[in-house]
Scaffold this motif. Structure first.
Motif, PDB file in Angstrom:
ATOM      1  N   VAL A 195     -39.874  65.386   3.942  1.00 29.97           N
ATOM      2  CA  VAL A 195     -40.829  66.301   4.061  1.00 29.97           C
ATOM      3  C   VAL A 195     -41.957  65.841   4.491  1.00 29.97           C
ATOM      4  O   VAL A 195     -42.704  64.868   3.874  1.00 29.97           O
ATOM      5  CB  VAL A 195     -40.950  67.177   2.386  1.00 29.97           C
ATOM      6  CG1 VAL A 195     -42.038  68.030   2.430  1.00 29.97           C
ATOM      7  CG2 VAL A 195     -39.676  67.440   1.739  1.00 29.97           C
TER       8      VAL A 195
ATOM      9  N   SER B   7     -43.237  70.089   7.637  1.00 31.33           N
ATOM     10  CA  SER B   7     -42.352  71.020   6.727  1.00 31.33           C
ATOM     11  C   SER B   7     -43.537  71.825   6.157  1.00 31.33           C
ATOM     12  O   SER B   7     -43.345  73.105   5.778  1.00 31.33           O
ATOM     13  CB  SER B   7     -42.007  70.120   5.703  1.00 31.33           C
ATOM     14  OG  SER B   7     -41.053  69.132   6.312  1.00 31.33           O
TER      15      SER B   7
ATOM     16  N   THR C 173     -49.719  69.641  -4.178  1.00 29.84           N
ATOM     17  CA  THR C 173     -48.233  69.554  -3.224  1.00 29.84           C
ATOM     18  C   THR C 173     -47.494  68.439  -3.747  1.00 29.84           C
ATOM     19  O   THR C 173     -46.508  68.367  -3.719  1.00 29.84           O
ATOM     20  CB  THR C 173     -48.633  69.484  -1.803  1.00 29.84           C
ATOM     21  OG1 THR C 173     -49.384  70.445  -1.417  1.00 29.84           O
ATOM     22  CG2 THR C 173     -47.742  69.301  -0.959  1.00 29.84           C
TER      23      THR C 173
ATOM     24  N   LYS D  53     -45.175  69.126  -6.394  1.00 30.27           N
ATOM     25  CA  LYS D  53     -43.980  70.074  -5.977  1.00 30.27           C
ATOM     26  C   LYS D  53     -42.900  69.249  -5.312  1.00 30.27           C
ATOM     27  O   LYS D  53     -41.908  69.621  -5.189  1.00 30.27           O
ATOM     28  CB  LYS D  53     -44.554  71.173  -5.070  1.00 30.27           C
ATOM     29  CG  LYS D  53     -45.378  72.105  -5.672  1.00 30.27           C
ATOM     30  CD  LYS D  53     -46.042  73.165  -4.628  1.00 30.27           C
ATOM     31  CE  LYS D  53     -46.893  74.058  -5.409  1.00 30.27           C
ATOM     32  NZ  LYS D  53     -47.664  75.259  -4.488  1.00 30.27           N
ATOM     33  N   ILE D  54     -43.533  68.131  -4.293  1.00 29.85           N
ATOM     34  CA  ILE D  54     -42.219  67.382  -3.690  1.00 29.85           C
ATOM     35  C   ILE D  54     -42.053  66.012  -4.224  1.00 29.85           C
ATOM     36  O   ILE D  54     -41.477  65.432  -3.559  1.00 29.85           O
ATOM     37  CB  ILE D  54     -43.002  67.376  -2.140  1.00 29.85           C
ATOM     38  CG1 ILE D  54     -44.411  66.488  -2.219  1.00 29.85           C
ATOM     39  CG2 ILE D  54     -43.270  68.503  -1.557  1.00 29.85           C
ATOM     40  CD1 ILE D  54     -44.867  66.191  -0.738  1.00 29.85           C
TER      41      ILE D  54
ATOM     42  N   ASP E  50     -38.660  64.660  -3.803  1.00 31.51           N
ATOM     43  CA  ASP E  50     -38.241  64.513  -2.482  1.00 31.51           C
ATOM     44  C   ASP E  50     -38.732  63.062  -1.817  1.00 31.51           C
ATOM     45  O   ASP E  50     -39.775  62.509  -2.404  1.00 31.51           O
ATOM     46  CB  ASP E  50     -38.509  65.662  -1.464  1.00 31.51           C
ATOM     47  CG  ASP E  50     -38.288  67.144  -1.946  1.00 31.51           C
ATOM     48  OD1 ASP E  50     -36.714  67.160  -2.130  1.00 31.51           O
ATOM     49  OD2 ASP E  50     -39.223  67.886  -2.136  1.00 31.51           O
TER      50      ASP E  50
ATOM     51  N   PHE F  35     -41.248  61.861   1.119  1.00 26.52           N
ATOM     52  CA  PHE F  35     -42.212  62.701   1.794  1.00 26.52           C
ATOM     53  C   PHE F  35     -43.145  61.827   2.608  1.00 26.52           C
ATOM     54  O   PHE F  35     -43.221  60.694   2.307  1.00 26.52           O
ATOM     55  CB  PHE F  35     -42.901  63.492   0.872  1.00 26.52           C
ATOM     56  CG  PHE F  35     -43.680  62.845  -0.216  1.00 26.52           C
ATOM     57  CD1 PHE F  35     -44.841  62.269   0.204  1.00 26.52           C
ATOM     58  CD2 PHE F  35     -43.171  62.398  -1.407  1.00 26.52           C
ATOM     59  CE1 PHE F  35     -45.850  61.430  -0.815  1.00 26.52           C
ATOM     60  CE2 PHE F  35     -43.658  61.878  -2.541  1.00 26.52           C
ATOM     61  CZ  PHE F  35     -45.096  61.475  -1.935  1.00 26.52           C
TER      62      PHE F  35
END
Length: 475
Positions: free
Chosen positions: A116, A135, A186, A189-190, A193, A195
């Motif tokens: 991401v 992204s 952010t 939220k990620i 993942d 990133f």
């Protein structure tokens, strides 16, 4: 046989664990107009506790260099791993993707490999540039004012208002505070993942707009106006008229600044650095709070340096050491077994090296790049690296300044690309306080051997016969 089977089983389990381990995340703080005015670089006045803490948690590079002392080309170079002369864009006005569709950029490579990719604030100079490679793409807001009187001045001038502002507001009232807020939100939220996030912090770029509490960290009378004389025999292409600053209200269109204005701008620059530093701290805290630091590589860097009245000049736009020398810190993920902390390197490195460094650290293969990975240097900071660091700066369409340093001297040649000939050259010593070089020694009989040695070093990267053939795609 049972012992062999048990050994194979253990080996297979260990290998599976290694391969199952999540690749490192990446956070890059890409800062605008920051010279090495930081506590970790030896400045005794600045208040930069969060960046100083990051330096203690990684490797600080003392001799890092930008490839061009202006925003757009420098950032393109960082994000592509290619030098400006190979990209062919030297100004603020030409987006990368308007002429280069084929280049695989850093965010593009990471996105294609399942990351991401997040762009916050000022990353590319043109916020819409390379947008398919992100992204998540947050807007790059203008450096706006808060005080009504300054908003009115900016509106009346249809552009820039005063060169500084110090409103009594919270951090989020100005741009970088909102960038940090968005970065923290952010990350939450990620966090599950893998990133790559680039946090583009605009300060200390003009205007020096920062909350008053950061201005209050300094007193303008503690600043000393530097020597305003240009280096002897510097040549007509060496310096500029610092038109960027002259675009702001209250700044004279010609001549030097008076001392009071100069000191106020110096205070504003330092206040802006401290404000930016606080935003770095917020993002670093979020990485800790979310348990992400153990698997995240953090890079702190600047696109180029800046003059604070040296030589009677301001801003960047030259090939002087003060405009191309930049801070750069790399802090590996805390779980990395070879990671170095509180380390310092005097090796010559370049901003163009960052892309291949992050690619190698994350196990990604790149196309052929102009930069060279710093992974081995970050693991062994005392070793040598590049023999020289190179930069360029144009003066219009036909004049190009080519420059290099070997760490002890800086040598520059101003070249007539149309006539394919040398116009003038410069040689300076990087001794003592290199920010205040006083004389160009290129014409001195005493230093001709040094000139020839540095000329040969410059020609390694910029052969004379190729200088007129570098592409130029600026509109």
């Amino acid at each position: 046989m049972k012992k062999i089977q048990l050994f194979l089983l253990i080996s297979l389990s260990v290998n599976c664990l290694v391969f199952a381990q999540k690749p490192p995340n990446v956070v890059v703080f890409l800062v605008d107009d920051l010279r090495p005015v930081l506590g970790c670089y030896g400045n005794k006045v600045i208040k930069s506790p969060n960046i100083d803490a990051l330096a203690k948690d990684g490797v600080k590079f003392n001799k890092a260099y930008a490839q061009q002392a202006i925003c757009a080309p420098s950032r393109m170079s960082i994000l592509t791993g290619m030098r400006p002369e190979n990209i062919g864009i030297y100004s603020l006005f030409t987006p990368l993707r308007s002429v280069h569709k084929e280049i695989v950029t850093m965010p593009q490579l990471f996105k294609e490999n399942g990351y991401v990719t997040v762009s916050l604030g000022k990353v590319y100079h043109h916020v819409s540039d390379d947008k398919e490679s992100w992204s998540m793409l947050f807007p790059n807001e203008p450096n706006a004012y808060v005080k009504p009187e300054n908003i009115a001045i900016a509106d009346e001038r249809k552009g820039n208002g005063p060169a500084f502002e110090n409103a009594e507001v919270e951090d989020e009232a100005y741009k970088d505070g909102r960038v940090a807020r968005d970065a923290v939100e952010t990350l939450s939220k990620i966090k599950d993942d893998k990133f790559m996030m680039v946090v583009g912090l605009s300060k200390p770029h003009l205007p020096f707009n920062a909350p008053k509490k950061y201005w209050d960290l300094y007193n303008k009378d503690q600043f000393v106006v530097p020597n305003t004389k240009a280096p002897t025999n510097a040549g007509k292409y060496a310096l500029t008229n610092w038109g960027e600053l002259r675009n702001y209200a209250g700044i004279p269109q010609v001549g030097l600044l008076d001392d009071e204005t100069a000191k106020t701008l110096m205070q504003g620059y330092y206040a802006s650095v401290s404000y930016m530093d606080a935003q770095v701290g917020k993002v670093m805290k979020a990485l800790d709070d979310l348990d992400l630091r153990k698997n995240t590589i953090v890079v702190f860097m600047s696109d180029h340096g800046w003059k604070l009245g040296e030589y009677g000049a301001w801003c960047k736009h030259t090939n002087f050491e003060i405009d191309v020398n930049v801070p750069l810190i790399i802090s590996r993920e805390s779980s990395y077994e070879k990671r170095k902390v509180n380390a310092s390197s005097d090796a010559l490195i370049e901003n163009v090296d960052v892309f291949p460094t992050l690619a190698e650290a994350c196990g990604l293969k790149t196309q052929e790049l102009d930069g060279k990975s710093l992974v081995t240097l970050a693991d062994n900071p005392k070793q040598c690296f590049h023999k020289a660091a190179y930069s360029v700066y144009p003066r219009g369409k036909n004049i190009m300044g080519f420059t290099c340093t070997d760490g002890k001297m800086r040598y520059t040649e101003w070249w007539d690309n149309k006539g394919n000939k040398l116009i003038e050259n410069e040689l300076y010593f990087n001794k003592q306080n290199y920010m205040k070089v006083s004389q160009n020694f290129a014409q001195s009989d005493k230093y001709q051997k040094d000139v020839e040695r540095m000329k040969a070093l410059l020609s390694v990267q910029f052969p004379n016969e190729e200088r007129a053939n570098y592409p130029q795609f600026d509109k």
